[in-house]
Motif scaffolding. Structure first.
Motif, PDB file in Angstrom:
ATOM      1  N   THR A 118       0.892  -1.073   0.113  1.00 42.28           N
ATOM      2  CA  THR A 118       0.153  -0.008   0.035  1.00 42.28           C
ATOM      3  C   THR A 118       0.642   1.421  -0.158  1.00 42.28           C
ATOM      4  OG1 THR A 118      -0.163   0.101   2.542  1.00 42.28           O
ATOM      5  CG2 THR A 118      -1.778  -1.098   1.306  1.00 42.28           C
ATOM      6  N   ILE A 119       2.082   0.916  -0.456  1.00 43.48           N
ATOM      7  CA  ILE A 119       3.005   2.247  -0.260  1.00 43.48           C
ATOM      8  C   ILE A 119       4.059   2.074  -1.262  1.00 43.48           C
ATOM      9  CG2 ILE A 119       4.651   1.581   1.458  1.00 43.48           C
ATOM     10  CD1 ILE A 119       4.735   4.315   2.683  1.00 43.48           C
ATOM     11  N   GLY A 120       4.316   3.564  -1.831  1.00 44.29           N
ATOM     12  CA  GLY A 120       5.323   3.473  -2.775  1.00 44.29           C
ATOM     13  C   GLY A 120       5.232   4.514  -3.723  1.00 44.29           C
ATOM     14  N   PRO A 121       6.269   4.585  -4.868  1.00 44.72           N
ATOM     15  CA  PRO A 121       5.935   5.687  -5.781  1.00 44.72           C
ATOM     16  C   PRO A 121       4.711   6.102  -6.370  1.00 44.72           C
ATOM     17  CG  PRO A 121       7.289   3.946  -6.767  1.00 44.72           C
ATOM     18  CD  PRO A 121       6.902   3.428  -5.265  1.00 44.72           C
ATOM     19  N   HIS A 122       4.258   7.354  -6.740  1.00 44.14           N
ATOM     20  CA  HIS A 122       3.160   7.468  -7.342  1.00 44.14           C
ATOM     21  C   HIS A 122       2.849   7.028  -8.818  1.00 44.14           C
ATOM     22  CE1 HIS A 122       4.900  10.531 -10.224  1.00 44.14           C
ATOM     23  NE2 HIS A 122       5.655  10.783  -9.260  1.00 44.14           N
ATOM     24  N   ASP A 123       4.093   6.641  -9.602  1.00 44.90           N
ATOM     25  CA  ASP A 123       3.766   6.000 -10.928  1.00 44.90           C
ATOM     26  C   ASP A 123       3.783   4.722 -10.799  1.00 44.90           C
ATOM     27  OD1 ASP A 123       6.508   5.753  -9.905  1.00 44.90           O
ATOM     28  OD2 ASP A 123       7.329   6.223 -11.864  1.00 44.90           O
ATOM     29  N   LYS A 124       3.617   3.957  -9.747  1.00 41.65           N
ATOM     30  CA  LYS A 124       3.530   2.427  -9.585  1.00 41.65           C
ATOM     31  C   LYS A 124       2.150   2.152  -9.086  1.00 41.65           C
ATOM     32  CE  LYS A 124       7.707   1.017 -10.613  1.00 41.65           C
ATOM     33  NZ  LYS A 124       8.029   0.034 -11.432  1.00 41.65           N
ATOM     34  N   VAL A 125       1.500   1.013  -9.702  1.00 38.70           N
ATOM     35  CA  VAL A 125       0.267   0.711  -9.279  1.00 38.70           C
ATOM     36  C   VAL A 125       0.551  -0.565  -8.107  1.00 38.70           C
ATOM     37  CG1 VAL A 125      -1.880  -0.810 -10.222  1.00 38.70           C
ATOM     38  CG2 VAL A 125      -0.801   0.653 -11.760  1.00 38.70           C
ATOM     39  N   LEU A 126      -0.159  -0.038  -6.989  1.00 44.11           N
ATOM     40  CA  LEU A 126       0.198  -0.986  -5.690  1.00 44.11           C
ATOM     41  C   LEU A 126      -0.925  -1.984  -5.711  1.00 44.11           C
ATOM     42  CD1 LEU A 126       1.319   1.926  -3.587  1.00 44.11           C
ATOM     43  CD2 LEU A 126       2.560   0.357  -4.871  1.00 44.11           C
ATOM     44  N   LYS A 127      -0.525  -3.258  -5.201  1.00 46.28           N
ATOM     45  CA  LYS A 127      -1.727  -4.096  -4.820  1.00 46.28           C
ATOM     46  C   LYS A 127      -1.479  -4.565  -3.509  1.00 46.28           C
ATOM     47  CE  LYS A 127      -1.414  -5.901  -9.699  1.00 46.28           C
ATOM     48  NZ  LYS A 127      -1.242  -7.126 -10.466  1.00 46.28           N
ATOM     49  N   LYS A 161       7.956  -3.738   6.891  1.00 44.91           N
ATOM     50  CA  LYS A 161       6.773  -3.529   7.691  1.00 44.91           C
ATOM     51  C   LYS A 161       6.888  -2.273   8.670  1.00 44.91           C
ATOM     52  CE  LYS A 161       3.018  -5.637  10.401  1.00 44.91           C
ATOM     53  NZ  LYS A 161       2.294  -6.555  10.838  1.00 44.91           N
ATOM     54  N   GLY A 162       8.053  -2.254   9.452  1.00 43.93           N
ATOM     55  CA  GLY A 162       8.492  -1.499  10.312  1.00 43.93           C
ATOM     56  C   GLY A 162       8.729   0.074   9.604  1.00 43.93           C
ATOM     57  N   LEU A 163       9.444  -0.073   8.619  1.00 43.43           N
ATOM     58  CA  LEU A 163       9.775   1.123   7.748  1.00 43.43           C
ATOM     59  C   LEU A 163       8.396   1.738   7.083  1.00 43.43           C
ATOM     60  CD1 LEU A 163      12.126   2.934   7.081  1.00 43.43           C
ATOM     61  CD2 LEU A 163      12.479   1.395   5.141  1.00 43.43           C
ATOM     62  N   GLU A 164       7.576   0.929   6.606  1.00 39.67           N
ATOM     63  CA  GLU A 164       6.338   1.547   6.282  1.00 39.67           C
ATOM     64  C   GLU A 164       5.796   2.314   7.266  1.00 39.67           C
ATOM     65  OE1 GLU A 164       2.108  -0.012   4.263  1.00 39.67           O
ATOM     66  OE2 GLU A 164       3.696  -1.625   4.793  1.00 39.67           O
ATOM     67  N   THR A 165       5.346   2.098   8.392  1.00 44.11           N
ATOM     68  CA  THR A 165       4.913   2.711   9.431  1.00 44.11           C
ATOM     69  C   THR A 165       5.589   4.071   9.510  1.00 44.11           C
ATOM     70  OG1 THR A 165       4.301   0.559  10.555  1.00 44.11           O
ATOM     71  CG2 THR A 165       4.244   2.566  11.686  1.00 44.11           C
ATOM     72  N   LEU A 166       7.164   3.993   9.693  1.00 40.14           N
ATOM     73  CA  LEU A 166       7.911   5.009   9.989  1.00 40.14           C
ATOM     74  C   LEU A 166       7.713   6.254   8.861  1.00 40.14           C
ATOM     75  CD1 LEU A 166       9.927   6.462  11.770  1.00 40.14           C
ATOM     76  CD2 LEU A 166      11.643   5.221  10.507  1.00 40.14           C
ATOM     77  N   VAL A 167       7.626   5.588   7.567  1.00 33.52           N
ATOM     78  CA  VAL A 167       7.492   6.545   6.360  1.00 33.52           C
ATOM     79  C   VAL A 167       6.128   7.286   6.301  1.00 33.52           C
ATOM     80  CG1 VAL A 167       7.032   6.749   3.719  1.00 33.52           C
ATOM     81  CG2 VAL A 167       9.117   5.350   5.112  1.00 33.52           C
ATOM     82  N   ARG A 168       4.977   6.712   6.922  1.00 27.88           N
ATOM     83  CA  ARG A 168       3.693   7.148   6.794  1.00 27.88           C
ATOM     84  C   ARG A 168       3.631   8.236   7.831  1.00 27.88           C
ATOM     85  NH1 ARG A 168      -0.044   4.884   3.854  1.00 27.88           N
ATOM     86  NH2 ARG A 168       0.303   2.670   3.105  1.00 27.88           N
ATOM     87  N   HIS A 169       4.358   8.206   9.079  1.00 30.11           N
ATOM     88  CA  HIS A 169       4.536   9.004  10.018  1.00 30.11           C
ATOM     89  C   HIS A 169       5.047   9.974   9.619  1.00 30.11           C
ATOM     90  CE1 HIS A 169       4.988  10.766  14.156  1.00 30.11           C
ATOM     91  NE2 HIS A 169       6.391  10.959  13.544  1.00 30.11           N
ATOM     92  N   PHE A 170       6.204   9.975   8.862  1.00 26.97           N
ATOM     93  CA  PHE A 170       7.113  11.139   8.391  1.00 26.97           C
ATOM     94  C   PHE A 170       6.424  11.864   7.671  1.00 26.97           C
ATOM     95  CE2 PHE A 170      10.273  12.649   5.477  1.00 26.97           C
ATOM     96  CZ  PHE A 170      11.150  13.479   6.637  1.00 26.97           C
ATOM     97  N   SER A 171       5.559  11.341   6.679  1.00 28.30           N
ATOM     98  CA  SER A 171       4.768  12.119   5.767  1.00 28.30           C
ATOM     99  C   SER A 171       3.727  12.998   6.206  1.00 28.30           C
ATOM    100  CB  SER A 171       4.065  11.178   4.615  1.00 28.30           C
ATOM    101  OG  SER A 171       3.349  10.170   5.067  1.00 28.30           O
ATOM    102  N   ASN A 172       3.106  12.464   7.500  1.00 26.99           N
ATOM    103  CA  ASN A 172       1.890  13.054   8.087  1.00 26.99           C
ATOM    104  C   ASN A 172       2.354  14.137   9.293  1.00 26.99           C
ATOM    105  OD1 ASN A 172       0.216  12.158   6.256  1.00 26.99           O
ATOM    106  ND2 ASN A 172      -0.045  10.198   7.113  1.00 26.99           N
TER     107      ASN A 172
END
Length: 366
Positions: A254-263, A275-286
């Motif tokens: 559910t996370i990645g570059p805007h030009d990629k189709v995510l599944k 998984k841990g880094l995904e949570t950190l990236v989401r926090h960083f963006s918000n």
């Protein structure tokens, strides 16, 4: 198929010939074969037990006598040979004394000089006395037997201090090492035994030496644990770098570059830190306090981005955010900060290479 049937028809090779002799090299001689049958051993054993034409009486601790032959003793032990030459002869019999050793131990010792035979129960019972005798009278074969028995499980927490002191006096360095290793491993229980208390008063220098060995071993153990923990942290950082590149370049669920189709229905990700880094990236963006040092989680994200930039070799085409920015920032950093980052990068790369070499060795074995 033909090669398989051909191989199945090949008869098995005959067994190797049994070793009926032991080859021993002699200087400037041809190789000789030595074969001692059981009958010869029995003959020498019988000569000792019967005491036929014995000309030596060995007086033991309880004033009893062990009969022997001076020629046999002199050949088997050069030390005993010197003792016999200095002894007085009375009525054709030489008398020598072995004090401080039980009669049974002396008997086992003299029997070994004749036939190299012994009863296992007697050897176990008198092993410490026999170790002293074999060293004192220069009988290396018996000394090896005693040391082997002690090394193969006869040592206990109760007797290890006594054995250690004997091993030091009897020039048995390997046995000394095994005893010290046992003391270091079980110091708490061994230091409360009676043997330790006696040694503490009789030989305080040895006690100090053992305590220092325990402290040294404990220091080494803590050092190894600390290094293992450090390697674990550096490996986690490398996995985070791999997961960050994976998310920014290919995308993950559910996370990645805007030009990629995510599944989101994709199977579990192969990157353990993803998984841990995904949570950190989401926090960083918000996060509203995303400035460096303003938020603990964001500070960690800034550090990961800078670490990636320092490890990245393609900043112009890199998909990770701020990679080129941190490359330019490096030129403005102090020498002290630069040294710290270089050290961190080298540690992370070393952890990665160590895991890679270990994996390649394992795959080679499989």
């Amino acid at each position: 198929m033909s090669s398989v049937s051909h191989n199945s028809n090949i008869p098995r090779p005959p067994p190797l010939p049994s070793k009926i002799c032991i080859r021993t090299k002699y200087s400037k001689r041809l190789l000789e074969c030595i074969f001692v049958p059981n009958e010869t051993k029995d003959m020498w054993d019988k000569l000792f037990k019967d005491g036929y034409e014995a000309d030596v009486c060995i007086i033991t601790e309880d004033k009893s006598c062990v009969l022997a032959h001076s020629n046999v003793l002199s050949i088997a032990s050069p030390v005993l040979g010197n003792v016999l030459r200095l002894s007085k002869v009375k009525h054709g019999m030489r008398y020598i004394k072995i004090r401080g050793i039980p009669h049974g131990a002396v008997s086992v010792f003299i029997r070994f000089l004749y036939s190299s035979c012994y009863e296992e129960e007697e050897l176990q019972k008198f092993v410490l006395h026999l170790l002293v005798l074999s060293h004192s009278y220069s009988v290396p074969a018996l000394k090896r037997v005693c040391i082997c028995l002690l090394e193969q499980g006869w040592l206990t927490r109760e007797n290890v201090i006594d054995v250690l002191q004997l091993a030091r006096n009897c020039d048995a360095p390997r046995l000394v090492f095994i005893c010290v290793r046992m003391v270091v491993k079980n110091f708490k229980s061994i230091s409360s035994t009676e043997g330790w208390k006696v040694m503490k008063h009789a030989n305080p220098a040895l006690e100090q030496e053992l305590v220092e060995s325990v402290v040294e071993a404990d220091t080494r153990r803590h050092g190894r644990q600390r290094k293992m923990e450090e390697k674990k942290v550096y490996l986690q950082l490398y996995e985070a770098m791999e997961a960050l590149l994976h998310i920014c370049k290919d995308g993950c669920r559910t996370i990645g570059p805007h030009d990629k189709v995510l599944k989101a229905s994709l199977v579990t990700c192969n990157f353990p830190a993803c998984k841990g880094l995904e949570t950190l990236v989401r926090h960083f963006s918000n996060c509203k306090t995303r400035v460096p040092g303003g938020c603990v989680h964001c500070k960690r994200m800034w550090q990961l981005l800078e670490l990636h930039s320092r490890m990245c070799n393609e900043p112009d085409s890199c998909k990770v955010p701020l990679c080129r920015h941190f490359k330019e920032k490096m030129q403005q950093q102090s020498k002290k900060d630069e040294t710290k980052w270089k050290l961190l990068v080298s540690k992370v790369i070393a952890a990665k290479n160590a895991v890679g070499s270990f994996s390649s060795r394992q795959s080679g074995l499989l």
